[in-house]
Design a protein around this motif. Sequence first.
Motif, PDB file in Angstrom:
ATOM      1  N   VAL A   1      69.657  26.412  83.210  1.00 16.32           N
ATOM      2  CA  VAL A   1      69.504  27.132  82.089  1.00 16.32           C
ATOM      3  C   VAL A   1      70.679  27.212  80.964  1.00 16.32           C
ATOM      4  CG1 VAL A   1      67.474  28.601  82.752  1.00 16.32           C
ATOM      5  CG2 VAL A   1      69.712  29.392  83.072  1.00 16.32           C
ATOM      6  N   GLU A   2      72.004  27.319  81.667  1.00 14.10           N
ATOM      7  CA  GLU A   2      73.114  27.145  80.997  1.00 14.10           C
ATOM      8  C   GLU A   2      73.060  25.835  80.056  1.00 14.10           C
ATOM      9  OE1 GLU A   2      72.860  27.776  84.218  1.00 14.10           O
ATOM     10  OE2 GLU A   2      73.567  29.923  84.405  1.00 14.10           O
ATOM     11  N   LYS A   3      72.956  24.664  80.633  1.00 13.78           N
ATOM     12  CA  LYS A   3      72.802  23.584  80.128  1.00 13.78           C
ATOM     13  C   LYS A   3      71.987  23.475  78.667  1.00 13.78           C
ATOM     14  CE  LYS A   3      75.978  21.390  82.487  1.00 13.78           C
ATOM     15  NZ  LYS A   3      77.247  21.233  81.727  1.00 13.78           N
ATOM     16  N   VAL A   4      70.745  24.161  79.299  1.00 16.53           N
ATOM     17  CA  VAL A   4      69.518  24.104  78.219  1.00 16.53           C
ATOM     18  C   VAL A   4      70.068  25.007  76.810  1.00 16.53           C
ATOM     19  CG1 VAL A   4      67.223  25.159  77.733  1.00 16.53           C
ATOM     20  CG2 VAL A   4      67.674  23.920  79.888  1.00 16.53           C
ATOM     21  N   CYS A   5      70.796  26.038  77.125  1.00 18.17           N
ATOM     22  CA  CYS A   5      71.410  26.901  76.286  1.00 18.17           C
ATOM     23  C   CYS A   5      72.387  26.082  75.306  1.00 18.17           C
ATOM     24  CB  CYS A   5      71.625  28.140  76.592  1.00 18.17           C
ATOM     25  SG  CYS A   5      70.403  29.392  77.355  1.00 18.17           S
TER      26      CYS A   5
ATOM     27  N   LYS B   1      81.220  29.312  77.002  1.00 19.72           N
ATOM     28  CA  LYS B   1      82.126  30.292  77.432  1.00 19.72           C
ATOM     29  C   LYS B   1      81.722  31.668  77.979  1.00 19.72           C
ATOM     30  CE  LYS B   1      85.371  29.201  73.381  1.00 19.72           C
ATOM     31  NZ  LYS B   1      84.160  28.339  72.767  1.00 19.72           N
ATOM     32  N   GLU B   2      82.566  32.254  78.921  1.00 19.86           N
ATOM     33  CA  GLU B   2      81.832  33.381  79.730  1.00 19.86           C
ATOM     34  C   GLU B   2      81.139  34.429  78.666  1.00 19.86           C
ATOM     35  OE1 GLU B   2      80.801  35.728  82.781  1.00 19.86           O
ATOM     36  OE2 GLU B   2      82.093  33.856  82.976  1.00 19.86           O
ATOM     37  N   GLY B   3      80.016  34.833  78.777  1.00 21.11           N
ATOM     38  CA  GLY B   3      79.402  35.907  77.897  1.00 21.11           C
ATOM     39  C   GLY B   3      78.569  35.243  76.734  1.00 21.11           C
ATOM     40  N   GLU B   4      78.795  33.965  76.586  1.00 23.00           N
ATOM     41  CA  GLU B   4      78.353  33.201  75.337  1.00 23.00           C
ATOM     42  C   GLU B   4      76.829  32.887  75.853  1.00 23.00           C
ATOM     43  OE1 GLU B   4      79.648  29.905  72.217  1.00 23.00           O
ATOM     44  OE2 GLU B   4      80.100  29.441  74.173  1.00 23.00           O
ATOM     45  N   CYS B   5      75.772  33.194  74.841  1.00 24.53           N
ATOM     46  CA  CYS B   5      74.445  32.606  74.745  1.00 24.53           C
ATOM     47  C   CYS B   5      73.815  33.866  75.915  1.00 24.53           C
ATOM     48  CB  CYS B   5      74.354  31.356  75.292  1.00 24.53           C
ATOM     49  SG  CYS B   5      74.427  29.991  74.077  1.00 24.53           S
ATOM     50  N   GLU B   6      74.432  34.976  75.768  1.00 22.18           N
ATOM     51  CA  GLU B   6      73.788  35.902  76.775  1.00 22.18           C
ATOM     52  C   GLU B   6      72.356  36.069  76.910  1.00 22.18           C
ATOM     53  OE1 GLU B   6      74.293  40.876  77.256  1.00 22.18           O
ATOM     54  OE2 GLU B   6      75.209  39.793  75.530  1.00 22.18           O
ATOM     55  N   VAL B   7      71.788  36.394  75.637  1.00 24.29           N
ATOM     56  CA  VAL B   7      70.204  36.518  75.751  1.00 24.29           C
ATOM     57  C   VAL B   7      69.508  34.989  76.129  1.00 24.29           C
ATOM     58  CG1 VAL B   7      68.305  37.020  74.248  1.00 24.29           C
ATOM     59  CG2 VAL B   7      70.356  38.277  73.935  1.00 24.29           C
ATOM     60  N   CYS B   8      69.927  33.960  75.675  1.00 23.18           N
ATOM     61  CA  CYS B   8      69.584  32.523  76.145  1.00 23.18           C
ATOM     62  C   CYS B   8      69.304  32.546  77.582  1.00 23.18           C
ATOM     63  CB  CYS B   8      70.066  31.431  75.264  1.00 23.18           C
ATOM     64  SG  CYS B   8      69.284  29.831  75.738  1.00 23.18           S
ATOM     65  N   VAL B   9      70.724  32.800  78.121  1.00 18.25           N
ATOM     66  CA  VAL B   9      70.657  32.267  79.709  1.00 18.25           C
ATOM     67  C   VAL B   9      70.016  33.477  80.481  1.00 18.25           C
ATOM     68  CG1 VAL B   9      72.402  32.310  81.465  1.00 18.25           C
ATOM     69  CG2 VAL B   9      73.116  31.295  79.034  1.00 18.25           C
ATOM     70  N   THR B  10      70.124  34.855  80.058  1.00 18.67           N
ATOM     71  CA  THR B  10      69.275  35.682  80.735  1.00 18.67           C
ATOM     72  C   THR B  10      67.948  35.493  80.667  1.00 18.67           C
ATOM     73  OG1 THR B  10      71.134  37.231  80.365  1.00 18.67           O
ATOM     74  CG2 THR B  10      69.271  38.154  81.023  1.00 18.67           C
ATOM     75  N   PHE B  11      67.247  35.382  79.460  1.00 15.90           N
ATOM     76  CA  PHE B  11      65.768  35.073  79.333  1.00 15.90           C
ATOM     77  C   PHE B  11      65.482  33.802  79.945  1.00 15.90           C
ATOM     78  CE2 PHE B  11      62.090  33.696  76.891  1.00 15.90           C
ATOM     79  CZ  PHE B  11      61.340  34.798  77.120  1.00 15.90           C
ATOM     80  N   LEU B  12      65.991  32.977  79.902  1.00 14.36           N
ATOM     81  CA  LEU B  12      65.495  31.545  80.301  1.00 14.36           C
ATOM     82  C   LEU B  12      65.666  31.783  81.881  1.00 14.36           C
ATOM     83  CD1 LEU B  12      66.487  28.674  77.837  1.00 14.36           C
ATOM     84  CD2 LEU B  12      64.192  29.749  77.872  1.00 14.36           C
ATOM     85  N   GLY B  13      66.665  32.114  82.430  1.00  9.50           N
ATOM     86  CA  GLY B  13      66.989  32.441  83.678  1.00  9.50           C
ATOM     87  C   GLY B  13      65.754  33.246  84.338  1.00  9.50           C
ATOM     88  N   LYS B  14      65.183  34.418  83.848  1.00 11.34           N
ATOM     89  CA  LYS B  14      64.254  34.832  84.216  1.00 11.34           C
ATOM     90  C   LYS B  14      62.883  34.281  84.158  1.00 11.34           C
ATOM     91  CE  LYS B  14      66.285  39.572  82.817  1.00 11.34           C
ATOM     92  NZ  LYS B  14      65.851  40.720  81.892  1.00 11.34           N
ATOM     93  N   PHE B  15      62.857  33.517  83.066  1.00  7.94           N
ATOM     94  CA  PHE B  15      61.508  32.764  83.006  1.00  7.94           C
ATOM     95  C   PHE B  15      61.371  31.425  83.909  1.00  7.94           C
ATOM     96  CE2 PHE B  15      59.901  28.874  80.806  1.00  7.94           C
ATOM     97  CZ  PHE B  15      58.490  29.325  80.692  1.00  7.94           C
ATOM     98  N   TYR B  16      62.671  30.897  84.303  1.00 11.51           N
ATOM     99  CA  TYR B  16      62.531  29.932  85.065  1.00 11.51           C
ATOM    100  C   TYR B  16      62.304  30.418  86.432  1.00 11.51           C
ATOM    101  CZ  TYR B  16      64.424  26.047  87.855  1.00 11.51           C
ATOM    102  OH  TYR B  16      64.381  24.897  89.006  1.00 11.51           O
ATOM    103  N   GLN B  17      62.741  31.391  87.045  1.00  8.77           N
ATOM    104  CA  GLN B  17      62.439  32.096  88.375  1.00  8.77           C
ATOM    105  C   GLN B  17      61.142  32.621  88.189  1.00  8.77           C
ATOM    106  OE1 GLN B  17      64.687  32.289  90.918  1.00  8.77           O
ATOM    107  NE2 GLN B  17      62.967  32.859  91.843  1.00  8.77           N
TER     108      GLN B  17
END
Length: 181
Positions: free
Chosen positions: A101-105, A25-41
């Motif tokens: 990353v959303e799917k990973v989370c 859902k919107e805003g769910e897994c905020e830390v996971c999505v943000t951290f893994l997004g930065k990491f992937y980039q």
Amino acid sequence: MLCLSGFSVAIAFVLTPSIVSGALKEGECEVCVTFLGKFYQSLKDNDVKFTSADIENALVKTCKDAKGKDNRLCYYIGATSDAATKIINEVSKPLSYHVPVEKVCEKLKKKDSQICELRYDKQLDLSTVDLKKLKVKDLKKILEEWGEGCKGCVEKSDFIRKINELMPKYAPNAAKTRTDL
């Protein structure tokens, strides 16, 4: 009548795919999505080979410098030296195939629900907040985020004075707009 109710249940599942698929859902897994997004980039920016082993090594290296909620996420996935579990491959393998990353989370959430319960702390706007109305705990947190301590601070006014002293160094824009200095 029974066919009609079964049909309406089927329609309900079709119209609410997040219930069936487990989508975030919107805003769910905020830390996971943000951290893994930065990491992937960072992997893409540094031209890291997208093999599972290389991604794991890079993740462990990134997690050594992680602080706060990012460090807690690293602990949950087993990328820190003191972690009790090791589900780091649940991150490295999908990322090696460029899975979003959303799917990973989403997948991590199924393994450990704590991962999606992590939230970043709300950032205070130091240019407008009334420091006198904050709790001492929040004042200490501001100093902690700056990497500063307050030796000899006993009363709330001591913490406020210390923050006001350090604000030009750590939050210069906020210090310029404040009028109570």
